[in-house]
Design an enzyme around this catalytic site. Structure first.
Site, PDB file in Angstrom:
ATOM      1  N   ASP A 159      27.721  12.371 -35.512  1.00 21.28           N
ATOM      2  CA  ASP A 159      25.839  11.764 -35.687  1.00 21.28           C
ATOM      3  C   ASP A 159      26.189  10.279 -35.493  1.00 21.28           C
ATOM      4  O   ASP A 159      27.728  10.247 -35.783  1.00 21.28           O
ATOM      5  CB  ASP A 159      25.821  11.916 -37.051  1.00 21.28           C
ATOM      6  CG  ASP A 159      24.875  11.472 -37.812  1.00 21.28           C
ATOM      7  OD1 ASP A 159      23.277  11.522 -36.821  1.00 21.28           O
ATOM      8  OD2 ASP A 159      24.530  10.982 -38.393  1.00 21.28           O
ATOM      9  N   ARG A 191      16.188   4.887 -45.665  1.00 18.78           N
ATOM     10  CA  ARG A 191      16.222   6.167 -45.486  1.00 18.78           C
ATOM     11  C   ARG A 191      15.766   6.865 -45.153  1.00 18.78           C
ATOM     12  O   ARG A 191      15.417   7.490 -44.920  1.00 18.78           O
ATOM     13  CB  ARG A 191      17.794   5.725 -46.021  1.00 18.78           C
ATOM     14  CG  ARG A 191      18.913   7.278 -45.178  1.00 18.78           C
ATOM     15  CD  ARG A 191      18.907   7.201 -43.833  1.00 18.78           C
ATOM     16  NE  ARG A 191      19.939   8.295 -43.229  1.00 18.78           N
ATOM     17  CZ  ARG A 191      19.955   8.097 -41.718  1.00 18.78           C
ATOM     18  NH1 ARG A 191      19.285   7.615 -41.021  1.00 18.78           N
ATOM     19  NH2 ARG A 191      20.634   9.258 -41.716  1.00 18.78           N
ATOM     20  N   ASN A 204      19.315  10.000 -33.541  1.00 17.45           N
ATOM     21  CA  ASN A 204      17.731  10.819 -33.439  1.00 17.45           C
ATOM     22  C   ASN A 204      17.973   9.231 -32.645  1.00 17.45           C
ATOM     23  O   ASN A 204      16.431   8.740 -32.054  1.00 17.45           O
ATOM     24  CB  ASN A 204      17.672  11.091 -34.733  1.00 17.45           C
ATOM     25  CG  ASN A 204      17.500  12.319 -35.309  1.00 17.45           C
ATOM     26  OD1 ASN A 204      17.648  13.221 -34.330  1.00 17.45           O
ATOM     27  ND2 ASN A 204      17.038  12.046 -36.440  1.00 17.45           N
TER      28      ASN A 204
END
Length: 232
Positions: free
Chosen positions: A21, A52, A129
């Site tokens: 990630d 966040r 992402n």
């Protein structure tokens, strides 16, 4: 360092790919606010934490609705929410914060760990992402592009992790079974999704957070990426 040595030390039996990630795992998501902490004032830490939280919340909510806004747009939406939540913070910092987010610091151990794992002959990749542009900018700013074989962005799927299709980007490209891939994330929800998909999972628990998602436990919990080399 041989492949056998790396596999023994990580507990990832004969891992043929190490997939990371990006945000929070390789790149410090709070570095952007830290660079401007003095200008943000006493709310800087809380501002960064909420930025966040809302960024991630928006990925899950839009995915569940069957809608999509790319990660850059959601990052900006989350930042705008934070300015609303903390009215004492100067909105004129918006551009500076977004620029800093494009050039986040990587954690200190990242280059050495990626280099050592690469010597094993395994594939080294990011699965994130983030949009391709965001990831390219972050990798370039951190100077780690030469240590990566691939950067997988979920952007083309129009859905975010923890959707199984996100993790399948790696297995379909590498033509590997999920357990042959060691997946590293600092996000416990991401580890749960990756474990449900079948990856061998290492939770990088930098903040000593409590365990959750017990049905989808990581194969190993590490305090930092150094733990992949048996040194942390």
């Amino acid at each position: 360092m041989t492949d056998e040595t790396v596999s023994r030390e990580t507990g990832a039996s004969e891992a043929r790919a190490y997939v990371f990630d990006a945000y929070g795992t390789l790149f410090d998501v709070h570095a952007a606010v830290r660079r401007h902490a003095a200008a943000l004032g006493p709310d800087a830490q809380a501002f960064s934490g909420l930025w966040r939280v809302k960024q991630l919340e928006y990925t899950w909510v839009t995915s569940l609705m069957g809608q999509h806004r790319d990660f850059q747009a959601l990052t900006e939406d989350a930042l705008d929410f934070c300015f609303g939540r903390f009215p004492g913070v100067d909105k004129g910092l918006r551009g500076d914060l977004l620029d800093a987010y494009r050039k986040l610091d990587c954690f200190p151990e990242v280059p050495a760990v990626l280099s050592a794992l690469r010597e094993s002959g395994a594939k080294i990749a990011i699965l994130s992402n983030g949009t391709p542009r965001m990831l390219d900018e972050a990798v370039e700013a951190a100077g780690i592009g030469h240590l990566l074989d691939d950067i997988f962005s979920v952007d083309a799927l129009k859905i975010y992790k923890t959707a199984p299709a996100a993790y399948a980007l790696v297995t379909s490209t590498y033509r590997l079974a999920a357990p042959d891939i060691a997946f590293q994330s600092s996000n416990r929800w991401d580890i749960a999704g990756a474990k449900a998909f079948g990856f061998t999972c290492h939770w990088i628990n930098r903040s000593n957070a409590p365990e959750e998602y017990a049905a989808f436990a990581p194969d190993k919990v590490l305090a930092s990426l150094d733990g992949l080399l048996g040194s942390g």
